[in-house]
Motif scaffolding. Structure first.
Motif, short mmCIF file in Angstrom:
data_model
loop_
_atom_site.label_atom_id
_atom_site.label_comp_id
_atom_site.label_asym_id
_atom_site.label_seq_id
_atom_site.Cartn_x
_atom_site.Cartn_y
_atom_site.Cartn_z
N ALA A 30 38.51 39.15 33.82
CA ALA A 30 37.96 39.76 32.61
C ALA A 30 37.35 41.13 32.89
CB ALA A 30 36.90 38.85 31.99
N TYR A 31 36.89 41.34 34.11
CA TYR A 31 36.29 42.63 34.47
C TYR A 31 37.09 43.24 35.62
CZ TYR A 31 32.95 46.25 35.73
OH TYR A 31 32.36 47.47 36.00
N GLY A 32 37.95 44.18 35.30
CA GLY A 32 38.75 44.83 36.33
C GLY A 32 39.97 44.04 36.74
N HIS A 33 40.79 44.66 37.58
CA HIS A 33 41.95 43.98 38.17
C HIS A 33 41.46 43.16 39.35
CE1 HIS A 33 44.39 46.51 35.64
NE2 HIS A 33 44.01 47.61 36.26
N GLY A 34 41.82 41.87 39.38
CA GLY A 34 41.39 41.00 40.46
C GLY A 34 42.13 41.29 41.75
N LEU A 35 41.43 41.19 42.85
CA LEU A 35 42.01 41.53 44.15
C LEU A 35 41.30 40.77 45.26
CD1 LEU A 35 43.86 43.51 45.82
CD2 LEU A 35 41.88 45.06 45.88
N ARG A 36 42.08 40.30 46.24
CA ARG A 36 41.50 39.76 47.47
C ARG A 36 41.90 40.68 48.62
NH1 ARG A 36 43.11 34.62 47.49
NH2 ARG A 36 41.10 33.91 46.69
N LEU A 61 39.93 49.84 37.27
CA LEU A 61 38.90 49.52 38.26
C LEU A 61 39.27 48.19 38.89
CD1 LEU A 61 36.62 47.13 37.31
CD2 LEU A 61 36.14 48.89 35.62
N TRP A 62 38.74 47.97 40.10
CA TRP A 62 39.13 46.79 40.87
C TRP A 62 37.91 45.91 41.14
CZ3 TRP A 62 44.17 45.77 41.74
CH2 TRP A 62 45.06 46.83 41.50
N ASN A 63 38.11 44.63 40.90
CA ASN A 63 37.10 43.59 41.11
C ASN A 63 37.60 42.78 42.31
OD1 ASN A 63 35.51 41.28 41.05
ND2 ASN A 63 35.59 41.07 38.83
N ALA A 64 37.05 43.04 43.49
CA ALA A 64 37.66 42.54 44.71
C ALA A 64 36.74 41.62 45.52
CB ALA A 64 38.10 43.71 45.60
N GLU A 65 37.33 40.55 46.01
CA GLU A 65 36.72 39.74 47.05
C GLU A 65 37.19 40.33 48.38
OE1 GLU A 65 36.83 35.11 48.55
OE2 GLU A 65 38.69 36.10 47.97
N ILE A 66 36.26 40.64 49.27
CA ILE A 66 36.63 41.15 50.58
C ILE A 66 36.10 40.18 51.63
CG2 ILE A 66 34.64 42.73 50.71
CD1 ILE A 66 36.54 44.63 52.30
N ILE A 67 36.94 39.81 52.58
CA ILE A 67 36.59 38.75 53.53
C ILE A 67 37.22 39.07 54.88
CG2 ILE A 67 38.60 37.37 52.81
CD1 ILE A 67 36.90 34.86 53.26
#
Length: 208
Positions: free
Chosen positions: A174-180, A72-78
């Motif tokens: 810690a929660y998911g793969h980090g992504l920007r 799962l992906w934990n993403a900042e979207i901007i």
């Protein structure tokens, strides 16, 4: 969001543990599909931006599942516009901060508060006290924040950073793969976010 271990990177969990979190996220996405569309989950008040078109939705934290059942992906979207503004601000701030002495930095960072008492004389909260800003000769007589605003205008006009849409992996989450995710759009919306997720999943090789 479901609870998670703050100190253990997601990638270090067993596949069984990761699959469990993926299933939990899928269920959450399904429950919130009326609000988020069914492809991702977002804590943001999406309806606020639908009801207030003058409010620009330019940044959010979203969660979505990968093609691998343990990802799962934990993403900042901007948006590119907000990313541009952030980079310009950071450059101006860092430049101004470096021009101050350590004592001046400490003074700028200092906060003054006054205690708020209840009817029993017990402190229940504090109120921030507004301090008169200091003007500096090194800033041409401007205050710290006035100089930053001046430099932001100059950098944006004379030294504009190049900002493009794309994806950046952020390790150690810690929660998911980090992504920007940086998207070339005037504002975020459910369709814009769904399109970005779809494009990302086509390009990335899900992590095993």
């Amino acid at each position: 969001m479901p609870p998670f271990n703050k100190h253990r990177p997601f990638i270090s969990l067993s596949r069984r543990q990761r699959r469990k979190k993926v299933i939990e996220l899928k269920n959450l996405i399904y429950r919130e599909r009326y609000r988020c569309g069914g492809m991702f989950y977002d804590d943001c008040d999406i309806q606020h931006y639908k009801d207030n078109p003058d409010s620009i939705w330019a940044w959010s934290d979203i969660y979505f599942v990968g093609r691998n059942p343990a990802d799962l992906w934990n993403a900042e979207i901007i948006t590119t516009k907000l990313m541009f503004q952030n980079i310009v601000h950071d450059r101006a701030f860092n430049e101004a901060w470096a021009m101050l002495s350590q004592q001046e930095q400490e003074e700028e960072a200092r906060c003054e508060t006054t205690p708020n008492m209840n009817n029993k004389g017990k402190i229940v909260s504090h109120t921030l006290v507004h301090r008169k800003e200091r003007a500096y000769a090194i800033f041409g007589g401007l205050t710290f924040w006035q100089f930053i605003e001046k430099r932001e205008r100059e950098i944006a006009q004379d030294e504009p950073p190049e900002v493009g849409c794309g994806y950046q992996l952020l390790p150690g989450y810690a929660y998911g793969h980090g992504l920007r995710m940086v998207v070339d759009a005037e504002a975020l919306s459910v369709p814009v976010i769904e399109a970005a997720i779809g494009d990302f999943l086509k390009k990335v090789k899900d992590m095993a």
